[in-house]
Design an enzyme around this catalytic site. Structure first.
Site, PDB file in Angstrom:
ATOM      1  N   ARG A 147       0.869  -1.180   0.000  1.00 27.84           N
ATOM      2  CA  ARG A 147       0.000   0.000   0.000  1.00 27.84           C
ATOM      3  C   ARG A 147       0.903   1.226   0.000  1.00 27.84           C
ATOM      4  O   ARG A 147       2.127   1.116   0.071  1.00 27.84           O
ATOM      5  CB  ARG A 147      -1.034  -0.009   1.143  1.00 27.84           C
ATOM      6  CG  ARG A 147      -0.660  -0.705   2.409  1.00 27.84           C
ATOM      7  CD  ARG A 147       0.428  -0.057   3.191  1.00 27.84           C
ATOM      8  NE  ARG A 147       0.187   1.353   3.390  1.00 27.84           N
ATOM      9  CZ  ARG A 147       1.115   2.238   3.665  1.00 27.84           C
ATOM     10  NH1 ARG A 147       2.399   1.864   3.780  1.00 27.84           N
ATOM     11  NH2 ARG A 147       0.833   3.510   3.837  1.00 27.84           N
ATOM     12  N   GLY A 148       0.263   2.406  -0.075  1.00 25.33           N
ATOM     13  CA  GLY A 148       1.049   3.636  -0.246  1.00 25.33           C
ATOM     14  C   GLY A 148       1.144   3.895  -1.742  1.00 25.33           C
ATOM     15  O   GLY A 148       1.479   2.990  -2.523  1.00 25.33           O
ATOM     16  N   ALA A 149       0.853   5.153  -2.128  1.00 25.11           N
ATOM     17  CA  ALA A 149       0.682   5.461  -3.548  1.00 25.11           C
ATOM     18  C   ALA A 149       1.868   5.038  -4.429  1.00 25.11           C
ATOM     19  O   ALA A 149       1.690   4.319  -5.427  1.00 25.11           O
ATOM     20  CB  ALA A 149       0.372   6.943  -3.707  1.00 25.11           C
ATOM     21  N   ASP A 190      -1.829  10.837  -2.121  1.00 29.06           N
ATOM     22  CA  ASP A 190      -2.219   9.791  -3.075  1.00 29.06           C
ATOM     23  C   ASP A 190      -2.573  10.370  -4.435  1.00 29.06           C
ATOM     24  O   ASP A 190      -2.502   9.689  -5.453  1.00 29.06           O
ATOM     25  CB  ASP A 190      -3.392   8.989  -2.521  1.00 29.06           C
ATOM     26  CG  ASP A 190      -2.931   8.177  -1.320  1.00 29.06           C
ATOM     27  OD1 ASP A 190      -2.929   8.734  -0.203  1.00 29.06           O
ATOM     28  OD2 ASP A 190      -2.517   7.020  -1.516  1.00 29.06           O
TER      29      ASP A 190
END
Ligand code: MRU
Length: 364
Positions: free
Chosen positions: A53-55, A243
Site C-alpha cells: 500500500r502507499g501510492a 495519493d
C-alpha cells in the site's frame, strides 16, 4: 531501509528465481513476512488487500504486475492493465504506472514484451528510490531552516505525520518520512508525532515500526490528539504524503489529513506535503469533490484488529451489531492550507502556476 540490520526494499525482483517479492504489510508490526508475487492475480490481491500500500508502491507493484501478466500471456497487455487498474481507485500512481507500461509496451513485438516489461518495472522501481531520496533532501533543507529558528528554545524538532508515508509506502526512503530520515542524517534532533491513522492504523502499525527500525525518536498519538498538541506548542511542522494531488494544489491523502491541515493553519504551523510527480494528476484542475475516494469495508470501523493477550492475531468488535457505518479512506486538503509541496524537483507552491511548470519533468 534497514530492517533487523539488513538493507531491504518494500518490493524487489530476484533474478535467480525470476521472482518478485514484497514485504507483507498486513503482518506488520507483529511479524516480518516476505511474500512472492507468483502471477498477475497475486499482484492484484496484494494491492487490493493492502499487503502492499502507499501510492508510489502501488504504482511500482502495478508495473511488476504488468510483467507477471505478460509472462502468463504476452498478448494480454490490455486485460492485464484493466485488472490492475481495478484494484484501488484513489492513488493516481497506479494509473500513472499502467499508462507508462501500456505506452511503452503496446508497440513492442509479442516475443520481446515480457523481457521489456521486466526492464520497465525495474526502472520504475529504481527511479522511485532516486526520486524519494531527492525529495528527502529538498525537504531536509526546509526542516534544517526551521530547526535553526527553533534550536535556541527546544531540544528537538517536532514533526507530525499522518498514515505511513515511509519506505514501506514506496520502494525505499518514503515521501514524508524521507524528509524525516534526511533531516536526521544532517544531525537535526528530530522527534516524530505519529497519528495512529484509524481505521487501518498505518501510523501505529507501520510508521512506528519503521521509525523504530531506523532509531528515530517518535511518539504514537490517537488521531484526535494533534490539534491539542499544536495548541500546546508541541508540534513545529506537519509533513504528510499524497495519493493524488490536483493541478491547483488540492491534496488527497489518507482520511484525517484535512483535519490536521485545518488545525495546523489555525495554529500557524507549516503544513508540507511530500510527493513525487507521479502522485500529481495533471489532468485534474482541482481536487475537491472530483477524486474517487475509496469507500472501504464496514468491518474496519466496527472492529479493531491486533494481537490478543495470548499473542495471536485477533479482531475485537467495538460497535453494536447492525450499526450503520461510513468508511471513506481518503480526504482532500484544499491547497490554501498547504504551505508547500516537496517534490523531487524541489519545494513548490501548491498552486496551478507552480504545479503546471512541473508537468513533463518526470517523463523519460
Ligand atoms: O490506504 P493506504 O495505506 O494505501 O494510504 C496511504 C497513504 O494515504 C499515504 O499517505 C500516501 O500514499 C502517501 S505515501 C507515500
Amino acid at each position: 531501509m534497514i530492517i533487523n540490520g539488513k538493507n531491504r526494499q518494500s518490493i524487489w525482483y530476484d533474478a535467480s528465481g525470476d521472482q518478485v517479492f514484497i514485504i507483507d504489510q498486513t503482518c506488520l508490526p507483529h511479524e516480518f513476512r516476505v511474500l512472492p508475487l507468483e502471477n498477475l492475480e497475486s499482484a492484484c490481491v496484494a494491492i487490493q488487500s493492502m499487503q502492499v500500500r502507499g501510492a508510489p508502491l502501488i504504482g511500482v507493484t502495478a508495473a511488476y504486475g504488468v510483467y507477471l501478466g505478460l509472462r502468463e500471456g504476452p498478448d494480454s497487455l490490455d486485460r492485464t492493465c484493466h485488472a490492475l487498474a481495478a484494484t484501488r481507485p484513489t492513488a493516481v500512481n497506479l494509473q500513472w504506472a499502467l499508462k507508462r507500461c501500456r505506452d511503452r509496451l503496446k508497440g513492442v513485438p509479442l516475443d520481446r514484451r515480457v523481457e521489456l516489461a521486466l526492464l520497465l518495472a525495474q526502472s520504475i522501481e529504481q527511479d522511485d528510490i532516486a526520486i524519494c531520496d531527492a525529495m528527502g533532501e529538498h525537504g531536509a533543507d526546509l526542516m534544517e531552516q526551521l530547526w535553526q529558528e527553533k534550536s535556541q528554545s527546544q531540544e528537538s524538532l517536532n514533526i507530525l505525520t499522518h498514515c505511513n508515508a515511509g519506505a514501506l509506502a514506496t520502494v525505499d526512503w518514503g515521501t514524508a518520512l524521507s524528509v524525516v530520515y534526511h533531516t536526521v542524517q544532517r544531525g537535526v534532533p528530530v522527534h516524530v508525532w505519529v497519528d495512529e491513522t484509524r481505521p487501518r492504523n498505518q501510523g501505529a502499525a507501520l510508521t512506528c515500526w519503521e521509525l523504530g527500525q531506523a532509531d528515530v525518536p517518535h511518539t504514537l498519538i490517537v488521531d484526535n490528539a494533534g490539534g491539542h498538541l499544536m495548541q500546546e506548542g508541541q508540534i513545529d511542522v506537519c509533513v504528510v504524503g499524497s495519493d493524488r494531488t490536483a493541478r491547483n494544489g488540492d491534496v488527497c491523502n489518507k482520511v484525517g489529513t484535512y483535519l490536521k491541515a485545518l488545525a495546523a493553519y489555525d495554529n500557524g504551523i507549516p503544513f508540507y506535503v511530500a510527493l513525487p510527480l507521479s502522485s500529481i494528476d495533471f489532468s485534474l484542475e482541482a481536487g475537491l469533490n472530483r477524486i474517487s475516494i475509496e469507500e472501504r469495508d464496514s468491518d474496519e470501523v466496527t472492529e479493531v484488529v491486533g494481537l490478543t493477550p495470548d499473542g495471536l492475531p485477533g479482531r475485537v468488535r467495538i460497535a453494536p451489531p447492525g450499526v450503520r457505518t461510513s468508511n471513506p479512506g481518503f480526504d482532500v486538503t484544499p491547497a490554501r492550507l498547504v504551505t508547500a509541496l516537496i517534490t523531487e524537483h524541489g519545494a513548490v507552491e501548491a498552486d496551478t502556476g507552480a504545479i503546471s511548470a512541473l508537468q513533463g519533468l518526470g517523463d523519460r
